[in-house]
Design an enzyme around this catalytic site. Structure first.
Site: not given
Length: 558
Positions: A159, A161, A193, A227-228, A256, A526
């Protein structure tokens, strides 16, 4: 004595046949007895080990060798090029927020076209040979058609984002979107990530195309934009686009982000892809009551009642750990028992795996006790995450709301978990004379109402094949061997979180969630100082290269 008639002859033959079968059975018993006498009381468990391990933990043989394509990755020049590509992608702040508006209205989508252009400039071979489609606003799908249309495509995903990095900026060693690279690490939001995955995939494909490689099997790349925030525009649009072209179950396999990376466990290195992921549910609980002036308060308030609900749910042990025969975690424990250093593997694991009838309840309790992270691999979670109540210091709040987030165990369901929440709240509604979703549980007049709302709800994923003999699983395992060494064991695992693959279940049953990184080399996802080792990123490029080549050479039906 005369010649027997036909019926008598049949009876004699049948009797002889039964005697031969009896002798064979007796001989088999002697063999088993001799085996027991030779190997002693451990022979029974040994036979059970053989059965279990052959089913779950067998590795591809012969092991896959590293291809010539990835030999270039050992050079300092490629390492520098690769990490520079990743750094450039991190500098573009493609943050997604829970309240993102339409792509043509919300200015927070503005960085995404810049990332598209960056990828186009950075990977000219990819953008020359692949067909690119943009769906959902800013999600990318790349298609390189293979020479054999009868083979299902391989799909690699990630992803674009990242989670926001707008608070605690003074705690970052380097600004989150500087893309800082020192001699060992690359820093920044998304570096681990999962722009490392996106850039790793594109770097692998770019290198293959530079060498003149052409695929037999169609290769698909898909990178979602949100995705987030659960992929409402990105992965949903990608899934629809691909299913329209290839049909249900039209993809050979999907790899993935996710999984547990590579970890050394009881003296052995394991690759731990997630072959299943938990479901998801937000339980939104609201208490509505009459308000009033705080100088003359009512005996009960909406905030007080809601606080009792929160405590009741938090204190409850309604969700318990569970493991079953088909659980990925049972597969993991079986592999640990076989390949781990026998002197370090706990007795409870060895005894459970060797038992012909394991006590899965006991296994689950033991595994859950090893760490909170392990507990929530096999148990539904519950956590109060958002609380809203009151707007004025001297006014009783008419309404109070809490959001409980649950990640649903792979052997449970959204309906089961929703019913559990409601059952926990019913006694409070009864005790304090409130209706629950309009239904009364008390003989007394109602003083208010408790309501449930449900948001972003989906069931746990199907469990992907993870045994030797599954073409997709063997392809994945061989790619691990070729990239990280023949002695690395690929074992099934699970995920506590979710990925964009929640939208791809209808495309294939072969879904593997794995970010190729050794434990301790991809950190602070994160949060502050997100970072990845430079060598780890290059190893990821190697893995994607080997995966593409091995999948392309696998001509069996997936």
């Amino acid at each position: 004595m005369g010649r027997p008639d036909h019926d008598s002859q049949f009876e004699i033959q049948d009797h002889r046949r039964r005697r031969r079968l009896w002798r064979i059975a007796l001989f088999g018993s002697f063999v088993l007895a001799a085996t027991y006498l030779q190997f002693g009381p451990t022979a029974g468990p040994w036979l059970a080990y053989e059965h279990t391990f052959n089913d779950i933990c067998a590795q591809p043989s012969p092991p896959a060798e590293r291809s010539n394509y990835s030999s270039a990755y050992d050079s300092p020049e490629f390492k520098q090029k690769s990490i520079t590509r990743l750094s450039g992608a991190v500098k573009i702040p493609t943050m997604s927020f829970d309240d993102m508006g339409p792509v043509d209205e919300d200015e927070r989508w503005a960085p995404f076209p810049k990332l598209h252009q960056y990828l186009q400039d950075t990977y000219p071979f990819v953008h020359t040979h692949f067909k690119r489609a943009i769906v959902g606003g800013y999600s990318l799908i790349y298609t390189l058609v293979g020479s054999d249309p009868g083979l299902k495509p391989l799909l690699l995903t990630g992803h674009l984002d990242v989670v926001p990095a707008i608070t605690s900026l003074d705690r970052w060693t380097y600004p989150p979107f500087e893309g800082k690279v020192d001699g060992e690490w690359a820093y920044g939001r998304g570096v681990a990530d999962c722009k490392n995955n996106v850039i790793g995939v594109l770097s692998a494909v770019e290198h293959l195309l530079e060498t003149g490689w052409k695929p037999t099997r169609t290769l698909l790349l898909a990178f979602g934009q949100d995705e987030e925030i659960s992929g409402p525009r990105g992965a949903t649009s990608i899934a629809r686009y691909l299913e329209d072209i290839y049909g249900p179950q039209g993809i050979a396999m999907i790899v993935d982000e996710g999984g547990m990376g590579l970890d050394t466990i009881y003296g052995k290195e394991f690759a731990l892809p997630g072959v299943a992921e938990k479901g998801y549910l937000n339980a939104i609980i609201t208490v509505d009551m009459s308000g009033g002036h705080s100088s003359v308060p009512t005996p009960r308030t909406s905030i007080g009642i809601l606080s009792k609900i929160v405590s009741e749910i938090e204190d409850s042990d309604i969700f318990q750990p569970q493991i079953r025969q088909e659980s990925p975690i049972w597969g993991y424990l079986s592999c640990v028992a076989e390949y781990g250093d026998s002197g370090h593997v706990p007795t409870w694991i060895k005894e459970a795996v060797s038992s012909p009838q394991p006590d899965f309840s006991s296994v689950a309790k033991h595994f859950a006790a090893t760490s909170p992270a392990n507990r929530y691999l096999i148990q539904t979670s519950k956590a109060a995450t958002v609380f809203h109540a009151g707007v004025k210091a001297n006014a009783l709040a008419e309404s109070a709301t809490v959001n409980f987030n649950s990640r649903i165990d792979i052997f449970s369901s959204r309906a089961e978990v929703a019913n559990d929440y409601v059952d926990l709240v019913k006694p409070i509604a009864r005790k304090y004379s409130l209706t629950l979703d309009g239904e009364s549980y008390s003989q007394e007049p109602s003083i208010g109402n408790i309501t449930f709302g449900w948001d972003d709800v989906h069931d746990p994923s199907p469990i992907s094949p993870s045994r030797h003999g599954s073409v997709a699983w063997d392809v994945f395992s061989k790619a691990v061997q070729a990239s990280f060494g023949h002695d690395v064991i690929t074992s099934p695992s699970a995920m506590t979180g979710n990925t964009d693959t929640r939208h791809y279940w209808n495309l294939t049953r072969n879904i593997y969630r794995w970010s190729p990184a050794r434990t301790g080399t991809r950190l602070n996802i994160h949060t502050v100082d997100e970072k990845i080792k430079i060598d780890t990123h290059v190893e990821g490029v190697r893995f994607y290269t080997e995966l593409i080549v091995i999948a392309d050479n696998a001509l069996e039906e997936f």
